[in-house]
Design an enzyme around this catalytic site. Structure first.
Site, PDB file in Angstrom:
ATOM      1  N   ASP A   1      37.081  28.068  39.883  1.00 57.46           N
ATOM      2  CA  ASP A   1      38.057  27.331  39.086  1.00 57.46           C
ATOM      3  C   ASP A   1      37.482  26.080  38.459  1.00 57.46           C
ATOM      4  O   ASP A   1      36.603  25.425  39.013  1.00 57.46           O
ATOM      5  CB  ASP A   1      39.254  26.959  39.959  1.00 57.46           C
ATOM      6  CG  ASP A   1      40.135  28.174  40.215  1.00 57.46           C
ATOM      7  OD1 ASP A   1      40.645  28.731  39.234  1.00 57.46           O
ATOM      8  OD2 ASP A   1      40.273  28.572  41.383  1.00 57.46           O
TER       9      ASP A   1
ATOM     10  N   TYR B   1      42.404  42.907  36.233  1.00 60.27           N
ATOM     11  CA  TYR B   1      42.410  41.574  35.633  1.00 60.27           C
ATOM     12  C   TYR B   1      41.071  41.360  34.953  1.00 60.27           C
ATOM     13  O   TYR B   1      40.039  41.330  35.614  1.00 60.27           O
ATOM     14  CB  TYR B   1      42.621  40.550  36.751  1.00 60.27           C
ATOM     15  CG  TYR B   1      42.877  39.121  36.322  1.00 60.27           C
ATOM     16  CD1 TYR B   1      42.083  38.473  35.384  1.00 60.27           C
ATOM     17  CD2 TYR B   1      43.918  38.390  36.899  1.00 60.27           C
ATOM     18  CE1 TYR B   1      42.317  37.161  35.014  1.00 60.27           C
ATOM     19  CE2 TYR B   1      44.161  37.071  36.541  1.00 60.27           C
ATOM     20  CZ  TYR B   1      43.360  36.469  35.594  1.00 60.27           C
ATOM     21  OH  TYR B   1      43.584  35.166  35.247  1.00 60.27           O
TER      22      TYR B   1
ATOM     23  N   GLU C   1      51.891  34.765  39.240  1.00 60.58           N
ATOM     24  CA  GLU C   1      50.767  34.587  40.163  1.00 60.58           C
ATOM     25  C   GLU C   1      50.931  33.231  40.827  1.00 60.58           C
ATOM     26  O   GLU C   1      51.174  32.226  40.148  1.00 60.58           O
ATOM     27  CB  GLU C   1      49.438  34.580  39.401  1.00 60.58           C
ATOM     28  CG  GLU C   1      48.930  35.947  39.032  1.00 60.58           C
ATOM     29  CD  GLU C   1      47.603  35.856  38.286  1.00 60.58           C
ATOM     30  OE1 GLU C   1      46.914  34.807  38.379  1.00 60.58           O
ATOM     31  OE2 GLU C   1      47.272  36.826  37.587  1.00 60.58           O
TER      32      GLU C   1
END
Ligand SMILES: Cc1ncc(COP(=O)(O)O)c(C=O)c1O
Lengths: 276, 408
Positions: free
Chosen positions: A64, A179, A53
């Site tokens: 994040d 995911y 990735e």
């Protein structure tokens, strides 16, 4: 819609035949500078990465934690852009035509690049799939459906908050893999609990036949091994990015041995996964 | 673009105003956003919810705020009759409390026990800390590190009210980063937390929900003006400043379908639109996706978000509520901009002429009023939203005027 066949689908098929789970690395494009990032990228498959990735740097990475936020800002400062990220993929493909590459990021840089141009350029560069954090299925018309048309996998995130009622909606147009974000939180801040993860992966498997990769809370080879025992792949990002951060010199440049140290950790994590 | 039948249809089912708005958030947040939307749809249709809202508007906030003919200013400018909608007289000194009361009532309905908010100037932070004190809920306010320094009095106010102020150092340490950090907190504390967003932006349903709370401003004007100017009288023009756009949409929305009402939104041009030191997303930015919605943004050629600049911390946001983006493209609302210097001049003019110290945000609206009012006929009625008072700004103004004032 039919699911695009890509290096991702082929790789998961191969892993299944080998009877093991995959190891997925996440690093930010151009971090801490384009040359160092290139060396790391080229070294990943040999070090044990089954899928790669690449984070596309964005000024406002909402999902994040501090480590990846900082890597994103470093990369932007070093001149990294979406176009240059595609260049890096093209460069990688000169020597590796098998390892799947997934671009992971936020929608705005793609939107500004232009969706059609981006999809054409990404496909031509050798990108296999996309994870766009801020495009939930409710906005699938923006990029997910056009990406499938263009022959790219669009990989959806599912979270502990994605309940059984919502899961079918999320995986409906997913392809490549699903995911699972193993923590309620941002990247690199908590550790995944294996029992919880196992339960959630089971739920997802009931909703789709796609492979399930788990990420966001995996930091050590032991954790990677544990996760690989219950999922089709384990994703590690923040822990790798932190190696870069920890090796910056006083001027914020890549310190000596950065590439080797990152690849060493990739090797240890990959062994953890393979030993599972 | 074709003229729509109505500009007030609101927002479509998926949260869009034309191509703007939407729900561009991570999957972890999506179920929360959907839960807020569901709760809001129920509350909106419930008379008891609105009764509670209006009770607090009247007895706690002090509404309706007066509609005041600024007589000396009108005479001085020599044209349009200028009215101020006096939202600076609200409890906590700005329009922000209309929204925080509304959202905390919704949070309580949803059984949420922890409140988070972002703030730039600190006005929304103070308004949130205030309603959290009122209802006894813990409150965490994210504020850019640079703003924590610039807005020390508001930081202290929030602390006195019992809130925890968390300085944000990520990114560029400004309002946009405070919003990122609040979203990150929300993702990590999904069960018990409600995020009170401070302006008519963010993922659906926030833009239309915040607007619906702030519409009390325009709705009152519609009732008050006839009492002053005769039955059925509507304003000829309405003017408001835009940060994220909440006070403006609150004044504008009730008049969108009245063709005769000219509507003007005023953005912060900072040092000028020809510099990179401004906050004018609509007049100097382009469409992009940030903080859950598609809207006009200040950004680079590569789609990286830029920090704006304005003398007014409350206008210092690189985006704008999505409904304004749509109103801009449809042409229904005119969007203009005013520089720091022009706003400072208007600040002083208003203070001396009317004995009202305006916040620097509405000083921008006022600067535009001062530009256009002289050219308009004397029977032209112009309503400007005086959306905040300037007590918080006197140190900034003193600095720019070269006067020494200490905060002690
Ligand atoms: C007095 C005042 N006016 C205007 C604004 C800008 O916000 P909005 O455009 O949402 O009304 C602020 C924000 O802090 C403010 O404090």
């Amino acid at each position: 819609m039919s699911r695009p066949e890509t290096r991702i689908t082929r790789r998961f098929q191969a892993l299944k035949e080998q009877g093991r789970s995959g190891f997925v690395t996440f690093l930010t494009a151009g971090d801490p500078d384009p040359d160092t990032a290139r060396e790391i990228l080229l070294g990943l498959p040999a070090a044990g990465a089954d899928l790669i990735e690449i984070g596309v740097p964005f000024s406002d990475p909402m999902a994040d934690g501090p480590a990846i936020q900082a890597s994103s800002l470093r990369a932007i400062k070093a001149g990294m852009t979406l176009a240059k990220t595609l260049d890096a993929v093209r460069d990688f493909r000169e020597t590796d035509d098998d390892t799947p590459i997934v671009l992971m990021g936020y929608y705005n840089p793609i939107y500004i690049y232009g969706v059609d141009a981006f999809l054409a350029d990404a496909k031509a560069a050798g990108v296999d799939g996309l994870i766009v954090v801020d495009l939930p299925p409710e906005e699938e018309g923006e990029l997910c459906l056009p990406a499938i048309e263009a022959g790219l996998n669009f990989i959806y995130l599912t979270a502990p908050t994605t309940d059984d009622e919502r899961l079918p909606r999320v995986v409906k147009n997913a392809s490549g893999f699903v995911y699972f974000v193993s923590i309620t939180g941002i990247t690199g801040t908590k550790s995944a609990n294996i029992d919880d993860v196992s339960g959630h992966v089971g739920r997802i498997k009931k909703a789709t036949d796609l492979p399930v990769a788990v990420g966001f809370g995996i930091n050590t080879p032991d954790q990677a091994a544990e996760i690989a025992g219950v999922a089709d792949a384990a994703v590690v990002g923040s822990a790798l990015v932190k190696v870069i951060t920890d090796n910056l010199d006083a001027a914020g440049r890549a310190g000596p041995g950065t590439v080797e140290k990152v690849l060493d950790l990739v090797g240890e994590l990959a062994q953890g996964v393979r030993g599972a | 673009m074709n003229k729509p039948n109505t500009y007030r249809a609101g927002v479509d089912e998926d949260g869009h105003f034309g191509i703007y708005g939407g729900r561009y958030v991570a999957e972890t947040l999506m179920p929360l956003i959907l839960a807020v939307e569901e709760a809001w749809n129920e509350a909106k249709a419930d008379d008891d919810f609105w009764a509670e809202f209006h009770y607090h508007m009247k007895h706690y906030v002090g509404r309706p705020s007066p509609l005041y003919l600024a007589g000396r200013l009108t005479e001085h400018l020599g044209g349009a009759r200028i009215y101020f909608k006096r939202d600076e007289l609200n409890h906590t000194g700005a329009h922000k409390i209309n929204n925080t009361i509304g959202q905390i009532l919704l949070a309580r309905r949803m059984g949420k026990t922890r409140i988070i908010a972002e703030t730039g100037a600190g006005q929304h932070g103070v308004a949130t800390a205030t309603v959290c004190a009122l209802f006894g809920l813990p409150c965490i306010v994210y504020m850019g590190e640079t703003d924590v320094e610039r807005q020390a009095p508001n930081v202290f106010r929030m602390k006195l009210l019992g809130a925890e102020v968390r300085p944000v150092t990520s990114g560029t340490g400004t309002l946009k980063d405070a919003m990122n950090e609040a979203l990150r907190d929300w993702v990590a504390n999904v069960e018990e937390t409600f995020y009170i967003i401070g302006t008519a932006a963010g993922p659906h349903p926030y833009p239309s929900m915040v607007r619906d709370f702030q519409c009390i401003i325009g709705n009152e004007v519609r009732e008050q003006l006839p009492e002053l100017e005769g039955e059925g009288r509507l304003p000829d023009s309405v003017v408001a400043c835009l940060g994220g756009g909440s006070n403006a949409i609150g004044l504008f929305h009730p008049f969108l379908d009245d063709d005769g009402v000219r509507i003007i939104g005023v953005e912060a041009a900072g040092h000028g639109l020809d510099t990179d030191q401004h906050c004018a997303s609509l007049t100097g930015g382009r469409p992009g996706v940030l903080h859950g919605n598609r809207t006009y943004l200040l950004q680079t050629e590569e789609g990286q978000i830029l920090d704006g600049h304005s003398i007014s911390a409350g206008l210092d946001y690189p985006g704008i509520g999505p409904e304004h983006s749509w109103l801009r493209d449809t042409g229904r609302v005119e969007y203009v901009s005013v520089t720091d210097t022009e706003a400072l001049d208007a600040f002083q003019l208003c203070t001396k002429m009317e004995g009202i110290i305006p916040a620097l945000e509405p000083s921008h609206a006022l600067a535009h009023v001062a530009k256009i009012a002289p050219e308009l006929p004397r029977d032209h009625i112009m309503v400007m939203n005086m959306c905040g008072r300037g007590d918080k700004d006197i140190f900034t103004v003193a600095k720019h005027l070269g006067v020494g004032v200490t905060e002690e």
